[in-house]
Write an enzyme that holds these catalytic residues in place. Sequence first.
Site, PDB file in Angstrom:
ATOM      1  N   CYS A 155      -9.318   6.029  13.330  1.00  0.00           N
ATOM      2  CA  CYS A 155      -8.409   6.875  14.129  1.00  0.00           C
ATOM      3  C   CYS A 155      -8.955   8.271  14.367  1.00  0.00           C
ATOM      4  O   CYS A 155      -8.454   9.003  15.221  1.00  0.00           O
ATOM      5  CB  CYS A 155      -7.057   6.958  13.436  1.00  0.00           C
ATOM      6  SG  CYS A 155      -6.415   5.337  13.048  1.00  0.00           S
TER       7      CYS A 155
ATOM      8  N   HIS B 234      -2.957  13.203  15.420  1.00  0.00           N
ATOM      9  CA  HIS B 234      -2.963  11.743  15.502  1.00  0.00           C
ATOM     10  C   HIS B 234      -1.529  11.238  15.345  1.00  0.00           C
ATOM     11  O   HIS B 234      -0.823  11.620  14.402  1.00  0.00           O
ATOM     12  CB  HIS B 234      -3.872  11.194  14.394  1.00  0.00           C
ATOM     13  CG  HIS B 234      -3.855   9.706  14.292  1.00  0.00           C
ATOM     14  ND1 HIS B 234      -3.851   8.876  15.400  1.00  0.00           N
ATOM     15  CD2 HIS B 234      -3.823   8.880  13.209  1.00  0.00           C
ATOM     16  CE1 HIS B 234      -3.834   7.616  14.993  1.00  0.00           C
ATOM     17  NE2 HIS B 234      -3.813   7.590  13.677  1.00  0.00           N
TER      18      HIS B 234
ATOM     19  N   ASN C   9       1.073   3.903  16.963  1.00  0.00           N
ATOM     20  CA  ASN C   9      -0.239   4.408  16.553  1.00  0.00           C
ATOM     21  C   ASN C   9      -1.333   3.654  17.319  1.00  0.00           C
ATOM     22  O   ASN C   9      -1.547   2.465  17.079  1.00  0.00           O
ATOM     23  CB  ASN C   9      -0.380   4.203  15.042  1.00  0.00           C
ATOM     24  CG  ASN C   9      -1.730   4.597  14.492  1.00  0.00           C
ATOM     25  OD1 ASN C   9      -2.654   4.881  15.239  1.00  0.00           O
ATOM     26  ND2 ASN C   9      -1.847   4.600  13.176  1.00  0.00           N
TER      27      ASN C   9
HETATM   28  N1  ACO Z   1      10.847  -3.683   8.056  1.00  0.00           N
HETATM   29  C1  ACO Z   1      11.650  -3.820   6.985  1.00  0.00           C
HETATM   30  N2  ACO Z   1      11.220  -3.626   5.732  1.00  0.00           N
HETATM   31  C2  ACO Z   1       9.936  -3.285   5.561  1.00  0.00           C
HETATM   32  C3  ACO Z   1       9.043  -3.132   6.632  1.00  0.00           C
HETATM   33  C4  ACO Z   1       9.547  -3.353   7.924  1.00  0.00           C
HETATM   34  N3  ACO Z   1       8.775  -3.238   9.028  1.00  0.00           N
HETATM   35  N4  ACO Z   1       7.831  -2.795   6.155  1.00  0.00           N
HETATM   36  C5  ACO Z   1       7.952  -2.731   4.808  1.00  0.00           C
HETATM   37  N5  ACO Z   1       9.220  -3.031   4.449  1.00  0.00           N
HETATM   38  C6  ACO Z   1       9.784  -3.064   3.118  1.00  0.00           C
HETATM   39  C7  ACO Z   1       8.754  -3.319   2.066  1.00  0.00           C
HETATM   40  O1  ACO Z   1       8.533  -4.707   1.915  1.00  0.00           O
HETATM   41  C8  ACO Z   1       9.403  -2.700   0.824  1.00  0.00           C
HETATM   42  O2  ACO Z   1      10.337  -3.636   0.333  1.00  0.00           O
HETATM   43  P1  ACO Z   1      10.538  -3.799  -1.273  1.00  0.00           P
HETATM   44  O3  ACO Z   1      10.947  -2.428  -1.744  1.00  0.00           O
HETATM   45  O4  ACO Z   1      11.600  -4.833  -1.354  1.00  0.00           O
HETATM   46  O5  ACO Z   1       9.200  -4.211  -1.784  1.00  0.00           O
HETATM   47  C9  ACO Z   1      10.208  -1.537   1.401  1.00  0.00           C
HETATM   48  O6  ACO Z   1      10.330  -1.793   2.814  1.00  0.00           O
HETATM   49  C10 ACO Z   1       9.586  -0.168   1.189  1.00  0.00           C
HETATM   50  O7  ACO Z   1       8.253  -0.206   1.552  1.00  0.00           O
HETATM   51  P2  ACO Z   1       7.370   1.062   1.394  1.00  0.00           P
HETATM   52  O8  ACO Z   1       5.967   0.703   1.718  1.00  0.00           O
HETATM   53  O9  ACO Z   1       7.632   1.676   0.076  1.00  0.00           O
HETATM   54  O10 ACO Z   1       7.990   2.027   2.514  1.00  0.00           O
HETATM   55  P3  ACO Z   1       7.585   3.490   2.858  1.00  0.00           P
HETATM   56  O11 ACO Z   1       8.783   4.337   2.812  1.00  0.00           O
HETATM   57  O12 ACO Z   1       6.350   3.942   2.151  1.00  0.00           O
HETATM   58  O13 ACO Z   1       7.177   3.383   4.397  1.00  0.00           O
HETATM   59  C11 ACO Z   1       5.295   3.190   5.841  1.00  0.00           C
HETATM   60  C12 ACO Z   1       6.152   2.506   4.796  1.00  0.00           C
HETATM   61  C13 ACO Z   1       6.141   3.489   7.065  1.00  0.00           C
HETATM   62  C14 ACO Z   1       4.185   2.212   6.223  1.00  0.00           C
HETATM   63  C15 ACO Z   1       4.714   4.511   5.278  1.00  0.00           C
HETATM   64  O14 ACO Z   1       4.156   4.294   4.006  1.00  0.00           O
HETATM   65  C16 ACO Z   1       3.687   5.076   6.174  1.00  0.00           C
HETATM   66  O15 ACO Z   1       3.969   5.483   7.289  1.00  0.00           O
HETATM   67  N6  ACO Z   1       2.416   5.170   5.735  1.00  0.00           N
HETATM   68  C17 ACO Z   1       1.345   5.628   6.603  1.00  0.00           C
HETATM   69  C18 ACO Z   1       0.929   4.486   7.433  1.00  0.00           C
HETATM   70  C19 ACO Z   1      -0.009   4.896   8.516  1.00  0.00           C
HETATM   71  O16 ACO Z   1       0.174   5.904   9.147  1.00  0.00           O
HETATM   72  N7  ACO Z   1      -1.017   4.057   8.728  1.00  0.00           N
HETATM   73  C20 ACO Z   1      -1.971   4.237   9.716  1.00  0.00           C
HETATM   74  C21 ACO Z   1      -2.738   5.527   9.529  1.00  0.00           C
HETATM   75  S1  ACO Z   1      -4.419   5.371   9.649  1.00  0.00           S
HETATM   76  C22 ACO Z   1      -4.648   4.718  11.062  1.00  0.00           C
HETATM   77  O17 ACO Z   1      -4.097   5.215  12.007  1.00  0.00           O
HETATM   78  C23 ACO Z   1      -5.434   3.455  11.149  1.00  0.00           C
END
Ligand code: ACO
Length: 315
Positions: free
Chosen positions: A108, A242, A272
């Site tokens: 990215c 980004h 993204n």
């Molecule tokens: N819908 C419903 N539930 C979901 C989803 C979804 N799409 N995705 C995950 N969950 C669930 C998980 O299974 C978990 O359930 P559990 O507690 O029963 O195990 C729960 O939601 C919480 O999951 P977390 O991973 O703890 O949620 P978090 O609040 O951390 O949010 C997220 C997840 C949005 C992915 C966050 O961590 C994030 O934005 N991280 C950065 C990701 C990113 O930007 N990646 C790309 C950057 S680099 C690049 O661009 C290539």
Amino acid sequence: MKIIGTGSVLPKQIVTNDMLSEFLDTSDAWIYPRTGIKHRHVISDEKLEDMAIEAAKKALDDAGMKAEDLDFIICSNVVNEYITPSLSCIIQGGTGAACPCIDINCACAGFIYALDFAEAQYRAGRVQNVLIVCAEEPTRMTSWKDRNVCVLFGDGAGAAVLTAGDNIKGIKLSAASSTEKLYQIRKLEPTPYITKEEVDIPLQMKGQDVFKFAVKASSGDIQYLLDKLGMTPDQVDKYLLHQANIRIINSIREHLGQPEEKFPTNVETHGNSSSASCPILLDECNRKGILKRGDTLALSAFGAGFISGAAIMEW
Ligand code: ACO
């Protein structure tokens, strides 16, 4: 160098959070508050190379430059249909350019790395006019059965034309290898000498680790550059970050102590789009008149590797 033209293209298929919840155990109520994404543009019958060429042509048109006047093309891309030839070579042919070209894979952060490469070539006296195209289809990297990952991404292409100038004030590139946090593995052709079982692994992500890295790296890169240039965050007119997640953008904004209106976003409608995210946002801000000539811009991006980068420039 200075940026004198921008262009971008999005696929026509829009996929809303509600559409995702038709085949995934997810919901708008989960996705929107955690990511800021309402919908994303997803490749269907388009080809990424055609989108890349169209974005390039728009940027050349905006710059008032002919393709034959280009001295170099840099294409940032993680995946596309072709393993070889390079996407930049396809873009060279599609635009009618005759210059050398190179692909980079900096996830990215590709647009910032490409800016740095262009600036270095210019300072070495080797180029005057450079085309950067960031074209990405991350929706082809994820498993559409994995709600943790596929809901985050959208596709697109963004381009910028640079020429001689001294508008780029500073660029900071960083890398902190942590390859198990965000990766995809593809199966290569077998040979008589490979005995181990190989499988394709779609994009895997440890979301919370990526989140923490993104905030630390991006605010660190920007602050490093500001300090080096003897500037304060207040002296930047617009921060183009980004577009991975609105909560990441807001955390970086809070680190810098800056108001929301300095951070244009499109993550709500685009998701993204990997390295295409920064130049698409730049193009949209350019065409909407959000950027004024003379404005100070800070661009920053982060991604798999982990790698990150920031640039400060006069618009
Ligand atoms: N819908 C419903 N539930 C979901 C989803 C979804 N799409 N995705 C995950 N969950 C669930 C998980 O299974 C978990 O359930 P559990 O507690 O029963 O195990 C729960 O939601 C919480 O999951 P977390 O991973 O703890 O949620 P978090 O609040 O951390 O949010 C997220 C997840 C949005 C992915 C966050 O961590 C994030 O934005 N991280 C950065 C990701 C990113 O930007 N990646 C790309 C950057 S680099 C690049 O661009 C290539």
